[in-house]
Design a protein around this motif. Structure first.
Motif, PDB file in Angstrom:
ATOM      1  N   GLY A 141      -7.040   6.486   0.581  1.00 53.06           N
ATOM      2  CA  GLY A 141      -5.912   5.785   1.159  1.00 53.06           C
ATOM      3  C   GLY A 141      -5.214   4.901   0.141  1.00 53.06           C
ATOM      4  N   ALA A 142      -4.071   4.373   0.576  1.00 55.58           N
ATOM      5  CA  ALA A 142      -3.322   3.458  -0.279  1.00 55.58           C
ATOM      6  C   ALA A 142      -4.045   2.120  -0.367  1.00 55.58           C
ATOM      7  CB  ALA A 142      -1.921   3.260   0.290  1.00 55.58           C
ATOM      8  N   GLU A 143      -3.753   1.369  -1.411  1.00 51.66           N
ATOM      9  CA  GLU A 143      -4.301   0.024  -1.543  1.00 51.66           C
ATOM     10  C   GLU A 143      -3.828  -0.809  -0.355  1.00 51.66           C
ATOM     11  OE1 GLU A 143      -6.401  -3.090  -3.620  1.00 51.66           O
ATOM     12  OE2 GLU A 143      -6.374  -0.903  -3.857  1.00 51.66           O
ATOM     13  N   PRO A 144      -4.743  -1.426   0.397  1.00 47.10           N
ATOM     14  CA  PRO A 144      -4.331  -2.160   1.594  1.00 47.10           C
ATOM     15  C   PRO A 144      -3.596  -3.452   1.235  1.00 47.10           C
ATOM     16  CG  PRO A 144      -6.675  -2.476   1.209  1.00 47.10           C
ATOM     17  CD  PRO A 144      -6.211  -1.444   0.212  1.00 47.10           C
ATOM     18  N   THR A 145      -2.636  -3.793   2.072  1.00 49.42           N
ATOM     19  CA  THR A 145      -1.937  -5.061   1.906  1.00 49.42           C
ATOM     20  C   THR A 145      -2.797  -6.195   2.457  1.00 49.42           C
ATOM     21  OG1 THR A 145      -0.871  -4.959   4.076  1.00 49.42           O
ATOM     22  CG2 THR A 145       0.259  -3.880   2.225  1.00 49.42           C
ATOM     23  N   GLY A 146      -2.375  -7.432   2.165  1.00 47.40           N
ATOM     24  CA  GLY A 146      -3.097  -8.575   2.693  1.00 47.40           C
ATOM     25  C   GLY A 146      -3.122  -8.589   4.211  1.00 47.40           C
ATOM     26  N   ASP A 147      -1.999  -8.196   4.851  1.00 49.70           N
ATOM     27  CA  ASP A 147      -1.963  -8.154   6.313  1.00 49.70           C
ATOM     28  C   ASP A 147      -2.913  -7.092   6.864  1.00 49.70           C
ATOM     29  OD1 ASP A 147      -0.117 -10.184   6.472  1.00 49.70           O
ATOM     30  OD2 ASP A 147       1.617  -8.857   6.722  1.00 49.70           O
ATOM     31  N   MET A 148      -2.998  -5.955   6.189  1.00 52.50           N
ATOM     32  CA  MET A 148      -3.918  -4.910   6.635  1.00 52.50           C
ATOM     33  C   MET A 148      -5.364  -5.379   6.522  1.00 52.50           C
ATOM     34  SD  MET A 148      -2.225  -1.507   4.934  1.00 52.50           S
ATOM     35  CE  MET A 148      -0.607  -0.895   5.424  1.00 52.50           C
ATOM     36  N   ILE A 149      -5.689  -6.062   5.437  1.00 51.52           N
ATOM     37  CA  ILE A 149      -7.051  -6.568   5.249  1.00 51.52           C
ATOM     38  C   ILE A 149      -7.405  -7.565   6.348  1.00 51.52           C
ATOM     39  CG2 ILE A 149      -8.448  -8.059   3.752  1.00 51.52           C
ATOM     40  CD1 ILE A 149      -7.186  -6.557   1.368  1.00 51.52           C
ATOM     41  N   THR A 150      -6.478  -8.429   6.687  1.00 54.47           N
ATOM     42  CA  THR A 150      -6.721  -9.392   7.764  1.00 54.47           C
ATOM     43  C   THR A 150      -6.924  -8.681   9.099  1.00 54.47           C
ATOM     44  OG1 THR A 150      -5.411 -11.076   6.636  1.00 54.47           O
ATOM     45  CG2 THR A 150      -5.747 -11.363   8.993  1.00 54.47           C
ATOM     46  N   GLN A 151      -6.114  -7.643   9.348  1.00 52.04           N
ATOM     47  CA  GLN A 151      -6.221  -6.899  10.601  1.00 52.04           C
ATOM     48  C   GLN A 151      -7.569  -6.199  10.721  1.00 52.04           C
ATOM     49  OE1 GLN A 151      -4.316  -6.594  13.255  1.00 52.04           O
ATOM     50  NE2 GLN A 151      -5.192  -4.804  14.261  1.00 52.04           N
ATOM     51  N   ALA A 178      -0.682  -3.166  14.845  1.00 57.91           N
ATOM     52  CA  ALA A 178      -1.327  -3.376  13.553  1.00 57.91           C
ATOM     53  C   ALA A 178      -0.354  -3.088  12.418  1.00 57.91           C
ATOM     54  CB  ALA A 178      -2.558  -2.473  13.434  1.00 57.91           C
ATOM     55  N   PRO A 179      -0.494  -3.775  11.278  1.00 59.17           N
ATOM     56  CA  PRO A 179       0.444  -3.622  10.158  1.00 59.17           C
ATOM     57  C   PRO A 179       0.161  -2.374   9.332  1.00 59.17           C
ATOM     58  CG  PRO A 179      -1.220  -5.253   9.609  1.00 59.17           C
ATOM     59  CD  PRO A 179      -1.479  -4.863  11.038  1.00 59.17           C
ATOM     60  N   THR A 180       0.340  -1.193   9.939  1.00 57.66           N
ATOM     61  CA  THR A 180       0.169   0.067   9.222  1.00 57.66           C
ATOM     62  C   THR A 180       1.523   0.557   8.731  1.00 57.66           C
ATOM     63  OG1 THR A 180       0.376   1.269  11.313  1.00 57.66           O
ATOM     64  CG2 THR A 180      -1.849   0.710  10.574  1.00 57.66           C
ATOM     65  N   THR A 181       1.505   1.551   7.849  1.00 52.26           N
ATOM     66  CA  THR A 181       2.750   2.020   7.241  1.00 52.26           C
ATOM     67  C   THR A 181       3.666   2.707   8.245  1.00 52.26           C
ATOM     68  OG1 THR A 181       1.596   4.058   6.591  1.00 52.26           O
ATOM     69  CG2 THR A 181       1.708   2.278   4.963  1.00 52.26           C
ATOM     70  N   ASP A 182       3.104   3.260   9.334  1.00 55.99           N
ATOM     71  CA  ASP A 182       3.936   3.990  10.297  1.00 55.99           C
ATOM     72  C   ASP A 182       4.085   3.242  11.619  1.00 55.99           C
ATOM     73  OD1 ASP A 182       1.344   4.244  11.148  1.00 55.99           O
ATOM     74  OD2 ASP A 182       1.439   6.406  11.516  1.00 55.99           O
ATOM     75  N   ARG A 183       3.867   1.950  11.622  1.00 52.92           N
ATOM     76  CA  ARG A 183       3.863   1.191  12.867  1.00 52.92           C
ATOM     77  C   ARG A 183       5.194   1.274  13.608  1.00 52.92           C
ATOM     78  NH1 ARG A 183       3.543  -5.201  11.901  1.00 52.92           N
ATOM     79  NH2 ARG A 183       3.983  -5.085  14.121  1.00 52.92           N
ATOM     80  N   ASP A 184       6.297   1.362  12.877  1.00 56.22           N
ATOM     81  CA  ASP A 184       7.604   1.332  13.526  1.00 56.22           C
ATOM     82  C   ASP A 184       7.931   2.635  14.254  1.00 56.22           C
ATOM     83  OD1 ASP A 184       8.030  -1.247  12.650  1.00 56.22           O
ATOM     84  OD2 ASP A 184       9.027  -0.627  10.805  1.00 56.22           O
ATOM     85  N   HIS A 185       7.112   3.663  14.049  1.00 58.84           N
ATOM     86  CA  HIS A 185       7.342   4.934  14.741  1.00 58.84           C
ATOM     87  C   HIS A 185       6.610   4.996  16.086  1.00 58.84           C
ATOM     88  CE1 HIS A 185       9.429   6.885  11.393  1.00 58.84           C
ATOM     89  NE2 HIS A 185       8.553   6.300  10.595  1.00 58.84           N
ATOM     90  N   ALA A 186       5.750   4.041  16.367  1.00 55.38           N
ATOM     91  CA  ALA A 186       4.930   4.099  17.570  1.00 55.38           C
ATOM     92  C   ALA A 186       5.762   3.807  18.815  1.00 55.38           C
ATOM     93  CB  ALA A 186       3.776   3.109  17.468  1.00 55.38           C
ATOM     94  N   ARG A 187       5.536   4.593  19.854  1.00 55.58           N
ATOM     95  CA  ARG A 187       6.161   4.392  21.147  1.00 55.58           C
ATOM     96  C   ARG A 187       5.101   4.589  22.226  1.00 55.58           C
ATOM     97  NH1 ARG A 187      10.195   6.859  18.054  1.00 55.58           N
ATOM     98  NH2 ARG A 187      12.277   5.960  18.266  1.00 55.58           N
ATOM     99  N   GLY A 188       5.436   4.176  23.430  1.00 49.39           N
ATOM    100  CA  GLY A 188       4.467   4.355  24.503  1.00 49.39           C
ATOM    101  C   GLY A 188       5.090   4.323  25.879  1.00 49.39           C
ATOM    102  N   VAL A 189       4.483   5.083  26.788  1.00 50.05           N
ATOM    103  CA  VAL A 189       4.848   5.041  28.204  1.00 50.05           C
ATOM    104  C   VAL A 189       3.569   4.918  29.021  1.00 50.05           C
ATOM    105  CG1 VAL A 189       6.984   6.363  27.992  1.00 50.05           C
ATOM    106  CG2 VAL A 189       4.831   7.566  28.396  1.00 50.05           C
TER     107      VAL A 189
END
Length: 433
Positions: free
Chosen positions: A50-60, A225-236
């Motif tokens: 995986g990619a190097e995690p960001t600080g927000d990802m590490i906290t999550q 969660a602060p993942t790279t694809d978070r903005d694509h998530a939807r839900g019903v």
């Protein structure tokens, strides 16, 4: 939830001694220390490419890993801030069994070894150390989901919970099912995460092979969660006629380049009623501009192929997912319910010794089992512990294992095993862990 906290179980001394002899240190990682926590997580991401995690990802992720027993392997005298060269973590969780009961399972995750340290016995030390830790804590079953299927059989794990990846050509498949009553509504991310957790926890008790999820898992699916694809998530979510939440769908949509036509990927579809499941599938398959729907980790008895107008529009690919390892034969077999009476002596081969020997398995008319030692008795079926573990959740046929040479028994005995061990509904596991 289980009353056993894996964090109370110390690092395995046998594994520590074996690795010390090769100049390596095996120890529990202190997640109260931010630097140690970050180093462990960075090593995990490195191990899974995986990619190097960001600080927000590490906290999550620390919110999840902090509740687990985290083991790292280090070069001797390496400071706590050094990235481990190998990782593994574990926790004790309920596993749903055939018949609706539960048993404690030692869940194992994030098994990695750095590419710079192959062929040094590290993976063996990690996995055998977890099995010794589980047995010492009195946990009768261990489990994991795997990225490579060729590693874990040597430690007694068996592929026990197969699942299907469904790919739907929506224009060909169409919709042939009913339009269930109730209603669907979009939900924002925070509500989606909460709804996924609530419905999953209620629904999992009816399907063997399932385990509880956790907050970080639902937040990842929902895009919290602060993942790279978070903005694509939807839900019903689906509410029944009384307005009660009965099902949730988390998904993403991506465009086929330049076509303004889309693919919908199901992150999780969880439902506790057939109406909820059908309504959510109908939403996905009839979504505007969507030509393809893809959903992995679906149960083998998912009704989707029977809900469409043309079942040839649904491709089903069956693959392994949940792996189990029986550690205590009497505790494991007596905890689940069986589908037919049985009286049989099984001989189990276990290279690590936990289940080795002969056992008499008696199942009464109510599906309740008793298990006793039967040394010296005539054996009706002989099998390895990995084969027994594959049978355990009720989703793998004994006849299939016999056909592969993994059970030594006559056809009549294997048929009895099939009738007794099969679970209804089909076992399933809809998350990675």
């Amino acid at each position: 939830m289980s009353s056993i906290d894996a964090r109370d179980v110390p690092a395995d001394t046998t594994s520590a001694e074996r690795l010390a002899a090769t100049g390596l240190e095996y120890r529990v990682v202190d997640f109260a220390d931010d630097a140690s926590s970050a180093g462990f997580q960075r090593a995990v991401d490195r191990g899974f490419l995986g990619a190097e995690p960001t600080g927000d990802m590490i906290t999550q992720v620390a919110k999840t890993f902090g509740a687990r027993r985290n083991i790292g392997v280090f070069e001797k005298k390496a400071p706590d801030t050094t990235l481990p060269i190998a990782t593994i973590n574990s926790w004790v969780t309920p596993l749903t069994l055939p018949g609706g009961g539960e048993i404690d399972m030692w869940a194992i995750s994030v098994v990695t070894v750095a590419a710079t340290h192959r062929r040094r016995g590290i993976a063996r030390a990690l996995l055998e150390g977890e099995l010794r830790a589980a047995a010492s804590a009195g946990v009768p079953v261990a489990g994991l989901t795997v990225s490579e299927a060729t590693i874990y059989g040597r430690y007694g794990f068996g592929s026990a919970i197969p699942v299907a990846r469904l790919t739907v050509d929506t224009r060909r498949a169409g919709w042939g099912g009913a339009n269930p009553p109730g209603r669907l509504e979009y939900v924002d991310r925070d509500a989606l995460a909460a709804d996924l957790g609530a419905v999953h926890e209620r629904a999992r008790s009816g399907v063997s092979g399932q385990i509880p999820g956790w907050r970080g898992r639902w937040e990842g699916y929902a895009g919290v969660a602060p993942t790279t694809d978070r903005d694509h998530a939807r839900g019903v979510r689906y509410l029944d006629e009384d307005g009660v939440l009965r099902g949730v769908l988390a998904y993403t949509v991506t465009e086929a380049s330049g076509t303004f036509r889309f693919r919908l990927d199901v992150r999780l579809l969880v439902a506790e009623t057939s109406d909820a499941r059908a309504a959510l599938w109908r939403f996905a398959l009839q979504h505007d501009l969507v030509d393809e729907v893809v959903a992995d980790l679906r149960p083998l008895d998912d009704p989707l192929p029977w809900l469409v107008a043309d079942p040839r529009g649904v491709k089903q690919e069956v693959h392994d997912h949940g792996w189990l390892r029986v550690l205590d034969v009497p505790a494991a077999l007596s905890a689940r319910r069986f589908s037919a009476p049985l009286d049989i002596v099984i001989g189990i081969d276990d290279p690590l010794g936990y289940t080795e020997g002969q056992w008499r398995l008696q199942v009464d008319q109510e599906g309740v089992a008793t298990v006793d030692r039967a040394e010296g008795a005539s054996v009706d079926a002989r099998l390895g512990v990995a084969a027994l573990s594959s049978l355990y959740a009720g989703g793998v046929r004994a006849s299939s294992l016999r056909g592969a040479g993994l059970i030594d028994a006559d056809a009549a005995t294997v048929e009895k095993l099939d009738r007794a061990f099969v679970a209804f509904p089909a076992p399933s596991l809809d998350i990675w862990y």
